[in-house]
Design a protein around this motif. Structure first.
Motif, PDB file in Angstrom:
ATOM      1  N   ALA A 110      32.595  39.984  23.688  1.00  0.00           N
ATOM      2  CA  ALA A 110      33.236  40.771  22.667  1.00  0.00           C
ATOM      3  C   ALA A 110      32.544  41.739  21.652  1.00  0.00           C
ATOM      4  N   ALA A 111      31.272  41.353  21.531  1.00  0.00           N
ATOM      5  CA  ALA A 111      30.043  42.023  20.730  1.00  0.00           C
ATOM      6  C   ALA A 111      29.748  43.393  21.516  1.00  0.00           C
ATOM      7  N   CYS A 112      29.058  43.168  22.895  1.00  0.00           N
ATOM      8  CA  CYS A 112      28.432  44.040  23.525  1.00  0.00           C
ATOM      9  C   CYS A 112      29.428  44.633  24.747  1.00  0.00           C
ATOM     10  N   GLU A 113      30.273  43.994  25.048  1.00  0.00           N
ATOM     11  CA  GLU A 113      31.433  44.327  25.905  1.00  0.00           C
ATOM     12  C   GLU A 113      30.862  44.386  27.455  1.00  0.00           C
ATOM     13  N   GLN A 114      29.607  43.481  27.651  1.00  0.00           N
ATOM     14  CA  GLN A 114      29.174  43.289  29.122  1.00  0.00           C
ATOM     15  C   GLN A 114      29.564  42.055  29.596  1.00  0.00           C
ATOM     16  N   LEU A 115      29.516  41.763  30.721  1.00  0.00           N
ATOM     17  CA  LEU A 115      30.132  40.383  31.475  1.00  0.00           C
ATOM     18  C   LEU A 115      28.931  39.490  30.938  1.00  0.00           C
ATOM     19  N   ILE A 116      29.564  38.165  30.696  1.00  0.00           N
ATOM     20  CA  ILE A 116      28.641  37.161  30.582  1.00  0.00           C
ATOM     21  C   ILE A 116      28.454  36.463  31.918  1.00  0.00           C
ATOM     22  N   LEU A 117      27.301  36.529  32.307  1.00  0.00           N
ATOM     23  CA  LEU A 117      26.826  35.987  33.605  1.00  0.00           C
ATOM     24  C   LEU A 117      25.654  34.956  33.572  1.00  0.00           C
ATOM     25  N   PRO A 118      25.643  34.335  34.275  1.00  0.00           N
ATOM     26  CA  PRO A 118      24.346  33.077  34.371  1.00  0.00           C
ATOM     27  C   PRO A 118      23.022  33.863  34.311  1.00  0.00           C
ATOM     28  N   THR A 119      22.195  32.911  33.412  1.00  0.00           N
ATOM     29  CA  THR A 119      20.847  33.635  33.386  1.00  0.00           C
ATOM     30  C   THR A 119      20.104  33.459  34.810  1.00  0.00           C
ATOM     31  N   GLU A 120      19.307  34.337  34.711  1.00  0.00           N
ATOM     32  CA  GLU A 120      18.268  34.369  36.308  1.00  0.00           C
ATOM     33  C   GLU A 120      18.091  32.983  36.903  1.00  0.00           C
ATOM     34  N   GLY A 121      18.394  32.482  37.910  1.00  0.00           N
ATOM     35  CA  GLY A 121      18.019  31.424  38.715  1.00  0.00           C
ATOM     36  C   GLY A 121      18.855  30.239  38.175  1.00  0.00           C
ATOM     37  N   SER A 122      20.022  30.552  37.665  1.00  0.00           N
ATOM     38  CA  SER A 122      21.025  29.481  37.326  1.00  0.00           C
ATOM     39  C   SER A 122      22.342  29.736  37.838  1.00  0.00           C
ATOM     40  N   ASN A 123      23.313  28.809  37.815  1.00  0.00           N
ATOM     41  CA  ASN A 123      24.431  29.135  38.317  1.00  0.00           C
ATOM     42  C   ASN A 123      25.490  28.734  37.112  1.00  0.00           C
ATOM     43  N   GLU A 124      25.087  28.389  36.031  1.00  0.00           N
ATOM     44  CA  GLU A 124      25.752  28.171  34.663  1.00  0.00           C
ATOM     45  C   GLU A 124      25.947  29.074  33.770  1.00  0.00           C
ATOM     46  N   ILE A 125      26.976  29.471  33.373  1.00  0.00           N
ATOM     47  CA  ILE A 125      27.432  30.440  32.375  1.00  0.00           C
ATOM     48  C   ILE A 125      27.425  29.688  31.024  1.00  0.00           C
ATOM     49  N   VAL A 126      26.496  30.157  29.964  1.00  0.00           N
ATOM     50  CA  VAL A 126      26.548  29.630  28.611  1.00  0.00           C
ATOM     51  C   VAL A 126      26.992  30.756  27.694  1.00  0.00           C
ATOM     52  N   ARG A 127      28.162  30.397  27.136  1.00  0.00           N
ATOM     53  CA  ARG A 127      28.880  31.440  25.956  1.00  0.00           C
ATOM     54  C   ARG A 127      29.471  30.795  24.898  1.00  0.00           C
ATOM     55  N   VAL A 128      29.491  31.431  23.841  1.00  0.00           N
ATOM     56  CA  VAL A 128      29.979  31.039  22.794  1.00  0.00           C
ATOM     57  C   VAL A 128      31.663  31.488  22.488  1.00  0.00           C
TER      58      VAL A 128
END
Length: 146
Positions: A110-128
Motif C-alpha cells: 500500500a505504500a510503494c505499490e510494488q509486489l510483496i515477494l519473497p526475499t532472495e533465496g526464500s519461498n516465504e513472504i513476510v508482510r505487515v
C-alpha cells in the motif's frame, strides 16, 4: 489364491467371463476380470484422480485431502509437475508452483505499490497487515503516518 479351479469354473464373479490366461484380480475373496475390477462395482474401492478423473491403479499422490496420479499434480499456470515440490493453493484450491503463486497472487504494498515477494533465496513472504492493507516490512516501518 490357494485354491484349485476347473478352467470352465475360473471366471469373473460379475460378468462370468472365463479367466484362464487373462489378467484377473482377487478382491475380498472374489475374482474379477480386469474390466469389472477397474470400472464397475469395485470402482468405489479404488482411488480416482481429482485432476483427470481416471482410476489410479499404481502410485497415489495425496494432497489437499484429494488423490492424484503423481503426473497429474501440476501447477495451473505453467503446468509443471509438482510431485515432491513445494506448492501453494489459492482461495479456490487451485494448485500453483511457488514461483507462479508469488508472481500472480502476490499482494501489492500500500505504500510503494510494488509486489510483496519473497526475499532472495526464500519461498516465504513476510508482510505487515494493517487496517486491511498489506505492506513490505521496511515500507511499514518507514511510514510514520500509518
Amino acid at each position: 489364491m490357494g485354491q484349485v479351479y476347473h478352467d470352465s469354473c475360473f471366471s469373473c464373479c460379475v460378468c462370468g467371463q472365463k479367466l484362464k490366461g487373462k489378467q484377473f484380480y482377487d478382491f475380498s475373496g472374489q475374482v474379477f476380470c480386469e474390466e469389472d475390477y477397474l470400472y464397475s462395482s469395485v470402482k468405489h474401492f479404488a482411488e480416482v484422480c481429482t485432476s483427470c478423473g481416471y482410476l489410479i491403479t499404481d502410485m497415489v499422490l495425496q494432497a489437499l485431502g484429494k488423490s492424484f496420479h503423481p503426473d497429474c499434480f501440476r501447477c495451473v499456470i505453467c503446468n509443471e509437475t509438482l510431485e515432491g515440490q513445494p506448492f501453494s493453493v489459492d482461495t479456490q484450491n487451485k494448485i500453483y508452483c511457488v514461483k507462479d503463486y508469488h508472481r500472480f497472487l502476490a499482494q501489492t504494498c500500500a505504500a510503494c505499490e510494488q509486489l510483496i515477494l519473497p526475499t532472495e533465496g526464500s519461498n516465504e513472504i513476510v508482510r505487515v497487515m494493517s487496517m486491511g492493507k498489506s505492506y513490505h516490512v521496511a515500507c511499514y516501518e518507514g511510514k510514520s503516518d500509518i
